[in-house]
Design a protein around this motif. Structure first.
Motif, PDB file in Angstrom:
ATOM      1  N   SER A 418       0.833  -1.206   0.000  1.00 31.21           N
ATOM      2  CA  SER A 418       0.000   0.000   0.000  1.00 31.21           C
ATOM      3  C   SER A 418       0.866   1.254   0.000  1.00 31.21           C
ATOM      4  CB  SER A 418      -0.917  -0.004   1.225  1.00 31.21           C
ATOM      5  OG  SER A 418      -1.759  -1.144   1.212  1.00 31.21           O
ATOM      6  N   ALA A 419       1.970   1.227   0.770  1.00 31.18           N
ATOM      7  CA  ALA A 419       2.861   2.390   0.798  1.00 31.18           C
ATOM      8  C   ALA A 419       3.463   2.638  -0.572  1.00 31.18           C
ATOM      9  CB  ALA A 419       3.957   2.174   1.843  1.00 31.18           C
ATOM     10  N   ASP A 420       3.849   1.555  -1.287  1.00 25.26           N
ATOM     11  CA  ASP A 420       4.378   1.715  -2.647  1.00 25.26           C
ATOM     12  C   ASP A 420       3.332   2.319  -3.568  1.00 25.26           C
ATOM     13  OD1 ASP A 420       6.735   0.624  -1.769  1.00 25.26           O
ATOM     14  OD2 ASP A 420       6.262  -1.413  -2.463  1.00 25.26           O
ATOM     15  N   LEU A 421       2.055   1.883  -3.422  1.00 26.82           N
ATOM     16  CA  LEU A 421       1.007   2.438  -4.276  1.00 26.82           C
ATOM     17  C   LEU A 421       0.792   3.921  -4.004  1.00 26.82           C
ATOM     18  CD1 LEU A 421      -1.682  -0.424  -4.123  1.00 26.82           C
ATOM     19  CD2 LEU A 421      -0.169   0.118  -6.034  1.00 26.82           C
ATOM     20  N   LEU A 422       0.842   4.315  -2.735  1.00 27.88           N
ATOM     21  CA  LEU A 422       0.610   5.711  -2.399  1.00 27.88           C
ATOM     22  C   LEU A 422       1.793   6.591  -2.778  1.00 27.88           C
ATOM     23  CD1 LEU A 422      -1.098   5.276   1.110  1.00 27.88           C
ATOM     24  CD2 LEU A 422      -2.191   5.816  -1.067  1.00 27.88           C
ATOM     25  N   ARG A 423       3.019   6.028  -2.778  1.00 30.40           N
ATOM     26  CA  ARG A 423       4.182   6.815  -3.197  1.00 30.40           C
ATOM     27  C   ARG A 423       4.173   7.057  -4.702  1.00 30.40           C
ATOM     28  NH1 ARG A 423       7.142   3.732   0.626  1.00 30.40           N
ATOM     29  NH2 ARG A 423       7.773   2.285  -1.053  1.00 30.40           N
ATOM     30  N   ARG A 424       3.733   6.056  -5.468  1.00 26.60           N
ATOM     31  CA  ARG A 424       3.709   6.178  -6.927  1.00 26.60           C
ATOM     32  C   ARG A 424       2.306   5.852  -7.438  1.00 26.60           C
ATOM     33  NH1 ARG A 424       8.454   3.500  -5.800  1.00 26.60           N
ATOM     34  NH2 ARG A 424       7.478   1.487  -6.266  1.00 26.60           N
ATOM     35  N   PRO A 425       1.339   6.737  -7.213  1.00 27.78           N
ATOM     36  CA  PRO A 425      -0.035   6.441  -7.648  1.00 27.78           C
ATOM     37  C   PRO A 425      -0.151   6.461  -9.166  1.00 27.78           C
ATOM     38  CG  PRO A 425       0.113   8.691  -6.826  1.00 27.78           C
ATOM     39  CD  PRO A 425       1.442   8.055  -6.544  1.00 27.78           C
ATOM     40  N   ASP A 426      -0.997   5.566  -9.696  1.00 23.07           N
ATOM     41  CA  ASP A 426      -1.229   5.510 -11.141  1.00 23.07           C
ATOM     42  C   ASP A 426      -2.125   6.650 -11.567  1.00 23.07           C
ATOM     43  OD1 ASP A 426       0.293   3.280 -11.266  1.00 23.07           O
ATOM     44  OD2 ASP A 426      -1.376   1.848 -11.356  1.00 23.07           O
ATOM     45  N   VAL A 427      -1.788   7.228 -12.725  1.00 26.13           N
ATOM     46  CA  VAL A 427      -2.635   8.271 -13.300  1.00 26.13           C
ATOM     47  C   VAL A 427      -3.726   7.595 -14.122  1.00 26.13           C
ATOM     48  CG1 VAL A 427      -2.703  10.283 -14.825  1.00 26.13           C
ATOM     49  CG2 VAL A 427      -0.702   9.882 -13.354  1.00 26.13           C
ATOM     50  N   PRO A 428      -4.987   8.010 -13.981  1.00 23.45           N
ATOM     51  CA  PRO A 428      -6.068   7.366 -14.738  1.00 23.45           C
ATOM     52  C   PRO A 428      -5.837   7.484 -16.240  1.00 23.45           C
ATOM     53  CG  PRO A 428      -6.948   8.756 -12.988  1.00 23.45           C
ATOM     54  CD  PRO A 428      -5.495   9.048 -13.068  1.00 23.45           C
ATOM     55  N   ALA A 429      -6.196   6.438 -16.968  1.00 26.29           N
ATOM     56  CA  ALA A 429      -6.099   6.439 -18.427  1.00 26.29           C
ATOM     57  C   ALA A 429      -7.238   7.257 -19.014  1.00 26.29           C
ATOM     58  CB  ALA A 429      -6.126   5.007 -18.941  1.00 26.29           C
ATOM     59  N   ALA A 430      -7.203   7.410 -20.347  1.00 31.11           N
ATOM     60  CA  ALA A 430      -8.234   8.225 -21.007  1.00 31.11           C
ATOM     61  C   ALA A 430      -9.620   7.616 -20.865  1.00 31.11           C
ATOM     62  CB  ALA A 430      -7.877   8.410 -22.493  1.00 31.11           C
ATOM     63  N   SER A 471     -10.203  -3.955   4.751  1.00 29.31           N
ATOM     64  CA  SER A 471      -9.852  -2.551   4.970  1.00 29.31           C
ATOM     65  C   SER A 471      -8.376  -2.301   4.672  1.00 29.31           C
ATOM     66  CB  SER A 471     -10.169  -2.146   6.400  1.00 29.31           C
ATOM     67  OG  SER A 471     -11.550  -2.292   6.665  1.00 29.31           O
ATOM     68  N   ALA A 472      -7.508  -3.244   5.072  1.00 33.12           N
ATOM     69  CA  ALA A 472      -6.075  -3.068   4.853  1.00 33.12           C
ATOM     70  C   ALA A 472      -5.723  -3.078   3.373  1.00 33.12           C
ATOM     71  CB  ALA A 472      -5.300  -4.168   5.579  1.00 33.12           C
ATOM     72  N   VAL A 473      -6.461  -3.822   2.568  1.00 31.50           N
ATOM     73  CA  VAL A 473      -6.167  -3.918   1.140  1.00 31.50           C
ATOM     74  C   VAL A 473      -6.888  -2.836   0.349  1.00 31.50           C
ATOM     75  CG1 VAL A 473      -6.327  -5.401  -0.892  1.00 31.50           C
ATOM     76  CG2 VAL A 473      -5.739  -6.394   1.315  1.00 31.50           C
ATOM     77  N   ILE A 474      -8.174  -2.618   0.646  1.00 30.19           N
ATOM     78  CA  ILE A 474      -9.003  -1.766  -0.198  1.00 30.19           C
ATOM     79  C   ILE A 474      -8.840  -0.286   0.121  1.00 30.19           C
ATOM     80  CG2 ILE A 474     -11.392  -1.216  -0.779  1.00 30.19           C
ATOM     81  CD1 ILE A 474     -12.071  -4.139  -0.487  1.00 30.19           C
ATOM     82  N   ASP A 475      -8.778   0.071   1.397  1.00 30.88           N
ATOM     83  CA  ASP A 475      -8.731   1.491   1.751  1.00 30.88           C
ATOM     84  C   ASP A 475      -7.525   2.208   1.146  1.00 30.88           C
ATOM     85  OD1 ASP A 475     -11.019   0.969   3.100  1.00 30.88           O
ATOM     86  OD2 ASP A 475     -10.151   1.070   5.120  1.00 30.88           O
ATOM     87  N   PRO A 476      -6.275   1.673   1.256  1.00 31.01           N
ATOM     88  CA  PRO A 476      -5.149   2.350   0.583  1.00 31.01           C
ATOM     89  C   PRO A 476      -5.320   2.391  -0.935  1.00 31.01           C
ATOM     90  CG  PRO A 476      -4.352   0.791   2.214  1.00 31.01           C
ATOM     91  CD  PRO A 476      -5.804   0.533   2.047  1.00 31.01           C
ATOM     92  N   LEU A 477      -5.989   1.369  -1.494  1.00 33.33           N
ATOM     93  CA  LEU A 477      -6.193   1.331  -2.937  1.00 33.33           C
ATOM     94  C   LEU A 477      -7.039   2.516  -3.398  1.00 33.33           C
ATOM     95  CD1 LEU A 477      -5.530  -0.455  -5.383  1.00 33.33           C
ATOM     96  CD2 LEU A 477      -7.659  -1.672  -4.989  1.00 33.33           C
ATOM     97  N   PHE A 478      -8.098   2.818  -2.662  1.00 25.53           N
ATOM     98  CA  PHE A 478      -8.948   3.960  -3.034  1.00 25.53           C
ATOM     99  C   PHE A 478      -8.254   5.293  -2.735  1.00 25.53           C
ATOM    100  CE2 PHE A 478     -12.691   0.952  -2.394  1.00 25.53           C
ATOM    101  CZ  PHE A 478     -12.758   0.678  -3.745  1.00 25.53           C
ATOM    102  N   GLN A 479      -7.382   5.311  -1.726  1.00 24.78           N
ATOM    103  CA  GLN A 479      -6.594   6.523  -1.489  1.00 24.78           C
ATOM    104  C   GLN A 479      -5.676   6.802  -2.674  1.00 24.78           C
ATOM    105  OE1 GLN A 479      -4.517   6.238   2.253  1.00 24.78           O
ATOM    106  NE2 GLN A 479      -6.386   5.798   3.422  1.00 24.78           N
ATOM    107  N   MET A 480      -5.088   5.719  -3.215  1.00 21.71           N
ATOM    108  CA  MET A 480      -4.254   5.878  -4.409  1.00 21.71           C
ATOM    109  C   MET A 480      -5.070   6.426  -5.572  1.00 21.71           C
ATOM    110  SD  MET A 480      -2.611   2.954  -6.835  1.00 21.71           S
ATOM    111  CE  MET A 480      -4.259   2.767  -7.519  1.00 21.71           C
ATOM    112  N   CYS A 481      -6.315   5.899  -5.733  1.00 21.28           N
ATOM    113  CA  CYS A 481      -7.170   6.358  -6.831  1.00 21.28           C
ATOM    114  C   CYS A 481      -7.504   7.848  -6.674  1.00 21.28           C
ATOM    115  CB  CYS A 481      -8.451   5.534  -6.871  1.00 21.28           C
ATOM    116  SG  CYS A 481      -8.196   3.800  -7.278  1.00 21.28           S
ATOM    117  N   GLU A 482      -7.804   8.268  -5.452  1.00 16.17           N
ATOM    118  CA  GLU A 482      -8.138   9.674  -5.224  1.00 16.17           C
ATOM    119  C   GLU A 482      -6.942  10.585  -5.495  1.00 16.17           C
ATOM    120  OE1 GLU A 482      -9.557   9.745  -1.262  1.00 16.17           O
ATOM    121  OE2 GLU A 482     -11.552   8.940  -1.759  1.00 16.17           O
ATOM    122  N   ILE A 483      -5.738  10.113  -5.089  1.00 14.86           N
ATOM    123  CA  ILE A 483      -4.537  10.913  -5.354  1.00 14.86           C
ATOM    124  C   ILE A 483      -4.284  10.999  -6.856  1.00 14.86           C
ATOM    125  CG2 ILE A 483      -2.044  11.009  -5.024  1.00 14.86           C
ATOM    126  CD1 ILE A 483      -2.465   9.673  -2.294  1.00 14.86           C
ATOM    127  N   GLY A 484      -4.431   9.858  -7.548  1.00 14.31           N
ATOM    128  CA  GLY A 484      -4.186   9.850  -8.994  1.00 14.31           C
ATOM    129  C   GLY A 484      -5.191  10.676  -9.772  1.00 14.31           C
TER     130      GLY A 484
END
Length: 653
Positions: A418-430, A471-484
């Motif tokens: 999760s920390a790796d995902l939040l450090r380098r969040p993916d940018v949404p595609a077109a 919660s441990a898997v999904i919550d950071p995932l959606f945080q990454m999506c919001e950041i991206g």
């Protein structure tokens, strides 16, 4: 006729002729007469009466002669009876004399007989007393001789001794207290010697119980020895300690051999050969312990003659109490409790090597999926073994600790990911669809959920246990999506988040994810509302009625709508005249806007809500124009389409 009746001869002839020859008396008479005469002569017939009378006289004389003989015999019999009567009288006199002489002797005999009966009763009582309160020489030899082995006859003698010891308590409350105390003292000595002999024999017997498989056949004499030693608390506890020492060393030695050497002849192979495969390595160790728990319990239950205890999950173990002067068999501790306590102590030695090896595997394990599978495997065997030995057993506590350690490793791996995902969040595609990182994470989550679903965990417990994992898997995932998606427009950000939420939601198909699905559904609905609001404003602007709606909603209640700037009949008619063109192209616009929404269900729901909101807005506008208080002349000429017609055109499109 009268002359015929008067003739005697004629009358006799008539009588004779009328007589029947078949008469029995007549035939008998004729037969007797035939002996009188040899020739039927006239003289004979004339002298018939006289001959008959003569014959009768002769018979009478003969009868008299015979009676005279009988009379003579009666006289002789009378003389003999008189003689016998004299003899009987003489004997009676002699008997009376003898009775007088032996009366004293009979009295003495009766007295002696009564004394003899009393002595026999006393002898019977003494024999019963001795049998109940004393041991025979053979029983004393069996109980006290060290040269004789412990056999079934030993326990018969020991039971007799215990009965004597118990029965002496009855003597202490009678007038025979001294006898009771003396007997108890002697029995106490024999009891001490016999229990010491039994204890030493049982010590040597325990040393033979060193087979590690726990499937040894327990001899009946050994079972009786254990039951007998329960009567002596210190000896019984010492034997249990000896048994624990032997069995614990044997099980630990067998566990180490199974890890490093394998079975006899190398079959099965050593468990540590599979150390490169964490799941199989840990599973083999736990399977070996599970089998050992079952076989050891069977061995102990056979040894103690204990029935199998049915234990519910969560039931606490009853520990063996400290020594007390009361006998164990009279205390609250049952055989099942003793078995549980012994089983815990016998398996205690396996906790440390198991824990150290599992922790070594977990330290080198960075894969979250593998760590989670290991945790589920440990929890499965924990549940199974805990039901057999209780939650307070040392092995159960060790399994709890390594289960928590495995979950900690899992959460650490998930946290690192999760920390790796939040450090380098993916940018949404077109296309605003889920990013590769999200797809990879959801794929791992699917594998985790599949592993959990096959882990034999109850559904209720699963809902509670799996919630932190989700919660441990999904919550950071959606945080990454919001950041991206921070740089996207509100509409695109809502569509992107809605797609991500739906993608995760579609993967949660198991019963233990129900609560999370409901939570995600609420978040999806929030983004749906945002998309609907954004699209509704765009539709109002494209249709041209946005200024009309805004003027209608912001005007003063006292001012007629027709007098509001740009809301006169000519301006409103000009705007509404372009409505047909908009209604013909609005479906294409909706399709292009909603094409980026992954879920067709959500796209359809959004489209339906947009149509409803637009129709409701147009309907309110029509109602205001038709309302006389707004002072529009000829409102029918202003309204090109009614609200129902607009709704029909939009729905058909």
């Amino acid at each position: 006729m009268a002359s015929t009746n008067a003739n005697p001869l004629s009358a006799k002839l008539t009588k004779l002729l009328s007589s029947s020859l078949d008469d029995a008396k007549l035939r008998t008479s004729l037969s007797a007469l035939s002996d009188f005469y040899a020739v039927n002569a006239v003289n004979s017939r004339h002298n018939l009466r006289g001959d008959i009378e003569r014959r009768g006289t002769e018979v009478n004389y003969e009868f008299l002669r015979e009676l005279e003989k009988v009379n003579i015999q009666f006289l002789e019999l009378e003389e003999e009876m008189n003689s016998m009567n004299s003899l009987c009288q003489e004997m009676q006199d002699r008997l009376n004399l003898a009775n007088e002489k032996t009366a004293t002797l009979l009295e003495q005999t009766d007295a002696l007989r009564e004394q003899s009966n009393i002595c026999m009763v006393r002898q019977t009582i003494m024999e019963a007393f001795l049998d109940r309160f004393t041991l025979s020489e053979s029983e004393i030899t069996i109980l006290c001789s060290t040269a004789m082995d412990v056999t079934p006859s030993f326990f018969d003698a020991l039971e007799h001794l215990e009965n004597i010891h118990a029965d002496c308590n009855a003597l202490l409350i009678t007038e025979h207290q001294r006898a009771g105390l003396e007997i108890m003292d002697s029995m106490r000595t024999y009891r001490s010697i016999s229990y010491d002999k039994l204890y030493r024999w049982m010590q040597s017997e325990c040393r033979t119980m060193s087979r590690p498989d726990g499937m040894m056949e327990v001899r009946e004499v050994t079972k009786k020895a254990i039951q007998a030693l329960k009567q002596d608390d210190p000896f019984f506890r010492s034997i249990l300690e000896e048994l624990v020492h032997v069995r614990r060393n044997a099980i630990l030695r067998a566990f180490i051999d199974a890890l490093t050497r394998g079975g006899p002849g190398g079959t099965p192979r050593p468990i540590e050969l599979h150390a490169h495969d964490p799941l199989r390595y840990i599973g083999d160790m736990l399977a070996w312990l599970h089998q050992t728990v079952a076989s050891e319990r069977e061995f102990l239950e056979s040894l103690l003659n204990s029935e199998r205890r049915t234990r519910d999950r969560g039931q606490t173990e009853v520990k063996l109490p400290k020594a007390s002067p009361l006998r164990l068999v009279e205390s609250d501790v049952s055989d099942a409790d003793i078995v549980d306590s012994l089983l815990d102590k016998n398996l205690e030695g396996t906790s440390r090597p198991l824990k150290s090896r599992v922790e070594q595997v977990l330290i080198s394990q960075a894969n979250a999926i593998t760590a989670f599978k290991i945790s589920n495997l440990i929890k499965f065997y924990l549940t199974t073994i805990e039901r057999a030995i209780g939650p307070e057993a040392s092995l159960s506590k060790t399994l709890h600790e390594i289960a928590e350690s495995s979950m900690q490793v899992f959460f650490e791996a998930v946290g690192k990911k999760s920390a790796d995902l939040l450090r380098r969040p993916d940018v949404p595609a077109a296309d605003l669809g889920p990013t590769p990182s999200m797809k990879e994470t959801v794929s791992q989550l699917k594998e985790i959920m599949k592993s959990f679903d096959t882990s034999f965990v109850q559904i209720d417990e699963g809902n509670q246990d799996f919630a932190p994992i989700l919660s441990a898997v999904i919550d950071p995932l959606f945080q990454m999506c919001e950041i991206g998606a921070a740089n996207l427009s509100a509409f695109n950000r809502a569509v992107y988040m809605m797609n991500c939420l739906h993608y995760v939601q579609s993967a949660l198909v198991y019963p233990f994810t129900k609560h999370k699905v409901e939570s995600l559904e609420k978040q999806v609905q929030e983004y749906v509302d945002i998309v609907v609001d954004e699209q509704h404003m765009v539709l109002l602007k494209q249709s041209g009625i946005a200024p009309l709606i805004q003027a209608m909603e912001t005007k003063d209640d006292k001012t007629p709508l027709s007098q509001v700037p740009s809301m006169d009949s000519t301006s409103v008619s000009a705007v509404l005249s372009r409505l047909d063109h908009f209604l013909g192209s609005v479906n294409l616009d909706l399709t292009s806007w909603l094409s980026k929404i992954v879920s067709s269900r959500l796209a359809k729901a959004i489209s339906t809500q947009n149509v409803k909101l637009f129709v409701d807005a147009y309907r309110r506008l029509c109602e205001e124009i038709e309302d006389p208080k707004n002072k529009y002349e000829f409102p029918a000429t202003i309204l090109v389409r009614t609200a129902d017609e607009v709704e029909m055109l939009l729905v058909e499109d």
